[in-house]
Design a protein around this motif. Structure first.
Motif, PDB file in Angstrom:
ATOM      1  N   VAL A 198     -10.497  -8.554  -3.458  1.00 11.87           N
ATOM      2  CA  VAL A 198     -10.666  -7.284  -4.169  1.00 11.87           C
ATOM      3  C   VAL A 198      -9.590  -6.350  -3.641  1.00 11.87           C
ATOM      4  O   VAL A 198      -9.476  -6.138  -2.429  1.00 11.87           O
ATOM      5  CB  VAL A 198     -12.054  -6.660  -3.932  1.00 11.87           C
ATOM      6  CG1 VAL A 198     -12.158  -5.321  -4.651  1.00 11.87           C
ATOM      7  CG2 VAL A 198     -13.155  -7.592  -4.400  1.00 11.87           C
ATOM      8  N   LEU A 199      -8.797  -5.786  -4.545  1.00 12.18           N
ATOM      9  CA  LEU A 199      -7.726  -4.866  -4.171  1.00 12.18           C
ATOM     10  C   LEU A 199      -8.147  -3.459  -4.547  1.00 12.18           C
ATOM     11  O   LEU A 199      -8.463  -3.180  -5.703  1.00 12.18           O
ATOM     12  CB  LEU A 199      -6.425  -5.232  -4.895  1.00 12.18           C
ATOM     13  CG  LEU A 199      -5.998  -6.702  -4.835  1.00 12.18           C
ATOM     14  CD1 LEU A 199      -4.679  -6.892  -5.574  1.00 12.18           C
ATOM     15  CD2 LEU A 199      -5.887  -7.186  -3.398  1.00 12.18           C
ATOM     16  N   VAL A 200      -8.152  -2.558  -3.567  1.00 11.00           N
ATOM     17  CA  VAL A 200      -8.632  -1.201  -3.792  1.00 11.00           C
ATOM     18  C   VAL A 200      -7.923  -0.277  -2.815  1.00 11.00           C
ATOM     19  O   VAL A 200      -7.489  -0.711  -1.737  1.00 11.00           O
ATOM     20  CB  VAL A 200     -10.176  -1.152  -3.632  1.00 11.00           C
ATOM     21  CG1 VAL A 200     -10.586  -1.419  -2.190  1.00 11.00           C
ATOM     22  CG2 VAL A 200     -10.752   0.153  -4.121  1.00 11.00           C
ATOM     23  N   HIS A 201      -7.809   0.997  -3.168  1.00 11.68           N
ATOM     24  CA  HIS A 201      -7.098   1.924  -2.288  1.00 11.68           C
ATOM     25  C   HIS A 201      -7.873   2.208  -1.007  1.00 11.68           C
ATOM     26  O   HIS A 201      -7.355   2.031   0.100  1.00 11.68           O
ATOM     27  CB  HIS A 201      -6.810   3.238  -3.018  1.00 11.68           C
ATOM     28  CG  HIS A 201      -6.165   4.258  -2.137  1.00 11.68           C
ATOM     29  ND1 HIS A 201      -4.901   4.082  -1.611  1.00 11.68           N
ATOM     30  CD2 HIS A 201      -6.603   5.456  -1.655  1.00 11.68           C
ATOM     31  CE1 HIS A 201      -4.594   5.125  -0.849  1.00 11.68           C
ATOM     32  NE2 HIS A 201      -5.607   5.966  -0.861  1.00 11.68           N
ATOM     33  N   GLY A 202      -9.119   2.686  -1.139  1.00 10.68           N
ATOM     34  CA  GLY A 202      -9.889   3.111   0.026  1.00 10.68           C
ATOM     35  C   GLY A 202     -10.851   2.057   0.536  1.00 10.68           C
ATOM     36  O   GLY A 202     -10.698   1.517   1.625  1.00 10.68           O
ATOM     37  N   GLY A 203     -11.888   1.766  -0.235  1.00  7.94           N
ATOM     38  CA  GLY A 203     -12.890   0.786   0.174  1.00  7.94           C
ATOM     39  C   GLY A 203     -13.973   0.684  -0.876  1.00  7.94           C
ATOM     40  O   GLY A 203     -13.823   1.182  -1.999  1.00  7.94           O
TER      41      GLY A 203
ATOM     42  N   ARG B  29     -15.292 -12.694  -1.863  1.00 12.17           N
ATOM     43  CA  ARG B  29     -13.903 -12.239  -1.755  1.00 12.17           C
ATOM     44  C   ARG B  29     -13.683 -11.417  -0.491  1.00 12.17           C
ATOM     45  O   ARG B  29     -14.608 -10.834   0.059  1.00 12.17           O
ATOM     46  CB  ARG B  29     -13.514 -11.396  -2.973  1.00 12.17           C
ATOM     47  CG  ARG B  29     -13.578 -12.143  -4.298  1.00 12.17           C
ATOM     48  CD  ARG B  29     -13.393 -11.172  -5.447  1.00 12.17           C
ATOM     49  NE  ARG B  29     -13.318 -11.842  -6.735  1.00 12.17           N
ATOM     50  CZ  ARG B  29     -14.367 -12.150  -7.488  1.00 12.17           C
ATOM     51  NH1 ARG B  29     -15.594 -11.850  -7.069  1.00 12.17           N
ATOM     52  NH2 ARG B  29     -14.212 -12.748  -8.648  1.00 12.17           N
ATOM     53  N   ARG B  30     -12.431 -11.318  -0.065  1.00 15.50           N
ATOM     54  CA  ARG B  30     -12.037 -10.421   1.006  1.00 15.50           C
ATOM     55  C   ARG B  30     -11.514  -9.129   0.384  1.00 15.50           C
ATOM     56  O   ARG B  30     -11.006  -9.124  -0.744  1.00 15.50           O
ATOM     57  CB  ARG B  30     -10.965 -11.070   1.878  1.00 15.50           C
ATOM     58  CG  ARG B  30     -11.438 -12.360   2.530  1.00 15.50           C
ATOM     59  CD  ARG B  30     -10.303 -13.100   3.181  1.00 15.50           C
ATOM     60  NE  ARG B  30      -9.875 -12.420   4.402  1.00 15.50           N
ATOM     61  CZ  ARG B  30      -8.778 -12.761   5.078  1.00 15.50           C
ATOM     62  NH1 ARG B  30      -7.997 -13.740   4.641  1.00 15.50           N
ATOM     63  NH2 ARG B  30      -8.452 -12.120   6.182  1.00 15.50           N
ATOM     64  N   LEU B  31     -11.628  -8.040   1.131  1.00 17.51           N
ATOM     65  CA  LEU B  31     -11.210  -6.721   0.665  1.00 17.51           C
ATOM     66  C   LEU B  31      -9.821  -6.416   1.217  1.00 17.51           C
ATOM     67  O   LEU B  31      -9.567  -6.599   2.415  1.00 17.51           O
ATOM     68  CB  LEU B  31     -12.219  -5.688   1.160  1.00 17.51           C
ATOM     69  CG  LEU B  31     -12.219  -4.298   0.526  1.00 17.51           C
ATOM     70  CD1 LEU B  31     -12.568  -4.377  -0.954  1.00 17.51           C
ATOM     71  CD2 LEU B  31     -13.224  -3.404   1.255  1.00 17.51           C
ATOM     72  N   VAL B  32      -8.921  -5.958   0.352  1.00 15.97           N
ATOM     73  CA  VAL B  32      -7.577  -5.549   0.767  1.00 15.97           C
ATOM     74  C   VAL B  32      -7.391  -4.098   0.366  1.00 15.97           C
ATOM     75  O   VAL B  32      -7.539  -3.742  -0.809  1.00 15.97           O
ATOM     76  CB  VAL B  32      -6.477  -6.417   0.117  1.00 15.97           C
ATOM     77  CG1 VAL B  32      -5.101  -6.027   0.657  1.00 15.97           C
ATOM     78  CG2 VAL B  32      -6.741  -7.897   0.358  1.00 15.97           C
ATOM     79  N   CYS B  33      -7.061  -3.241   1.329  1.00 13.00           N
ATOM     80  CA  CYS B  33      -6.994  -1.813   1.041  1.00 13.00           C
ATOM     81  C   CYS B  33      -5.885  -1.136   1.847  1.00 13.00           C
ATOM     82  O   CYS B  33      -5.298  -1.721   2.761  1.00 13.00           O
ATOM     83  CB  CYS B  33      -8.340  -1.152   1.319  1.00 13.00           C
ATOM     84  SG  CYS B  33      -8.971  -1.477   2.967  1.00 13.00           S
ATOM     85  N   GLY B  34      -5.617   0.124   1.484  1.00 12.01           N
ATOM     86  CA  GLY B  34      -4.661   0.959   2.196  1.00 12.01           C
ATOM     87  C   GLY B  34      -5.379   2.192   2.704  1.00 12.01           C
ATOM     88  O   GLY B  34      -6.395   2.117   3.365  1.00 12.01           O
ATOM     89  N   HIS B  35      -4.815   3.381   2.391  1.00 13.54           N
ATOM     90  CA  HIS B  35      -5.453   4.687   2.570  1.00 13.54           C
ATOM     91  C   HIS B  35      -5.467   5.196   4.006  1.00 13.54           C
ATOM     92  O   HIS B  35      -5.149   6.359   4.251  1.00 13.54           O
ATOM     93  CB  HIS B  35      -6.879   4.646   2.013  1.00 13.54           C
ATOM     94  CG  HIS B  35      -7.588   5.967   2.019  1.00 13.54           C
ATOM     95  ND1 HIS B  35      -7.013   7.130   1.543  1.00 13.54           N
ATOM     96  CD2 HIS B  35      -8.831   6.310   2.441  1.00 13.54           C
ATOM     97  CE1 HIS B  35      -7.880   8.126   1.661  1.00 13.54           C
ATOM     98  NE2 HIS B  35      -8.982   7.660   2.209  1.00 13.54           N
TER      99      HIS B  35
ATOM    100  N   PRO C  80       0.819  -1.210   0.000  1.00 12.31           N
ATOM    101  CA  PRO C  80       0.000   0.000   0.000  1.00 12.31           C
ATOM    102  C   PRO C  80       0.855   1.264   0.000  1.00 12.31           C
ATOM    103  O   PRO C  80       2.068   1.214   0.222  1.00 12.31           O
ATOM    104  CB  PRO C  80      -0.737  -0.112   1.338  1.00 12.31           C
ATOM    105  CG  PRO C  80       0.314  -0.682   2.250  1.00 12.31           C
ATOM    106  CD  PRO C  80       1.130  -1.636   1.391  1.00 12.31           C
ATOM    107  N   ASP C  81       0.250   2.406  -0.275  1.00  8.73           N
ATOM    108  CA  ASP C  81       0.662   3.774   0.061  1.00  8.73           C
ATOM    109  C   ASP C  81       2.175   4.002   0.189  1.00  8.73           C
ATOM    110  O   ASP C  81       2.701   4.195   1.288  1.00  8.73           O
ATOM    111  CB  ASP C  81      -0.031   4.193   1.363  1.00  8.73           C
ATOM    112  CG  ASP C  81      -1.545   4.085   1.261  1.00  8.73           C
ATOM    113  OD1 ASP C  81      -2.209   5.127   1.218  1.00  8.73           O
ATOM    114  OD2 ASP C  81      -2.057   2.949   1.196  1.00  8.73           O
TER     115      ASP C  81
END
Length: 225
Positions: free
Chosen positions: A130-135, A166-172, A10-11
């Motif tokens: 699911v790969l995403v920055h915020g959500g 799926r599981r969510l993977v995020c940063g932000h 991430p980030d």
């Protein structure tokens, strides 16, 4: 050839040396591996151009590197045509990115870099994550319709049934390393330890998650001058 691995980082926020060291020396990625980056590649840190150059170099060397768009890349792209966005971007570290490119205006980025930023998708869909920055916006009829949420959301809500299990993977949102490790057992994995920030706040590391083993790699920031 070893086992094919999938890493998520991430980030990076302009922390070029930290990113290079993590990828090339700690992870020792191979050309069969996949490297996913969760946006906010730029701003705040000292070498945003170096981060993008390293991503482009890795691709040219045959590595599989897949970044998504973060809110900071989105601000950069909108700053040229909207002065209010430009001012917001400057307040959030965009001045460091301009300095790293040795330019003064958002409209002055060399075309190859602009094309790179424009090419970034708002999310990446894997079979299991699911790969995403915020959500994601789970109040929407289709959670993948709300791009603003993908860039800016800090919601912890996840409805796996609406994203194919799926599981969510995020940063932000910067989290302590303890909170990041706890999230590995949840449906929303949060990986941002605020690499660009000071260690005294429990932050200051760049993380990398190997998706199949859920192994977390932690690299201390080495970009501070």
């Amino acid at each position: 050839m070893g086992k094919v691995r999938r890493f998520v980082i991430p980030d990076i926020h302009g922390c070029d040396r930290t990113f290079r060291h993590l990828v090339r020396h700690r992870l020792r990625i191979e050309r069969d591996d996949s490297l996913y980056l969760l946006g906010d590649l730029i701003d705040r840190g000292p070498r945003s151009k170096g981060v993008i150059d390293e991503i482009l170099s890795l691709r040219e060397e045959g590595y599989s590197v897949h970044p998504v768009r973060g809110n900071h890349e989105d601000m950069l792209l909108n700053a040229c045509r909207d002065r209010s966005v430009f001012r917001l971007w400057m307040l959030n570290g965009g001045d460091k990115t301009l300095a790293s490119f040795d330019i003064e205006e958002a409209c002055s980025f060399p075309l190859p870099y602009l094309r790179f930023f424009e090419s970034l998708p708002p999310f990446i869909l894997l079979d299991d994550f699911v790969l995403v920055h915020g959500g994601l916006d789970f109040t929407a009829e289709d959670p993948f319709d709300n791009v603003d949420a993908m860039l800016w959301s800090r919601s912890y809500e996840v409805d796996k049934g609406r994203i194919g299990g799926r599981r969510l993977v995020c940063g932000h949102t910067p989290q302590s390393l303890e909170a990041i490790r706890r999230s590995l057992a949840s449906d929303r994995i949060t990986l941002d330890n605020g690499c660009v920030y000071a260690h005294g706040d429990g932050l200051g590391h760049l993380t990398a998650l190997e998706l199949d083993s859920l192994t977390l790699h932690v690299q201390e920031n080495i970009d501070r001058e």
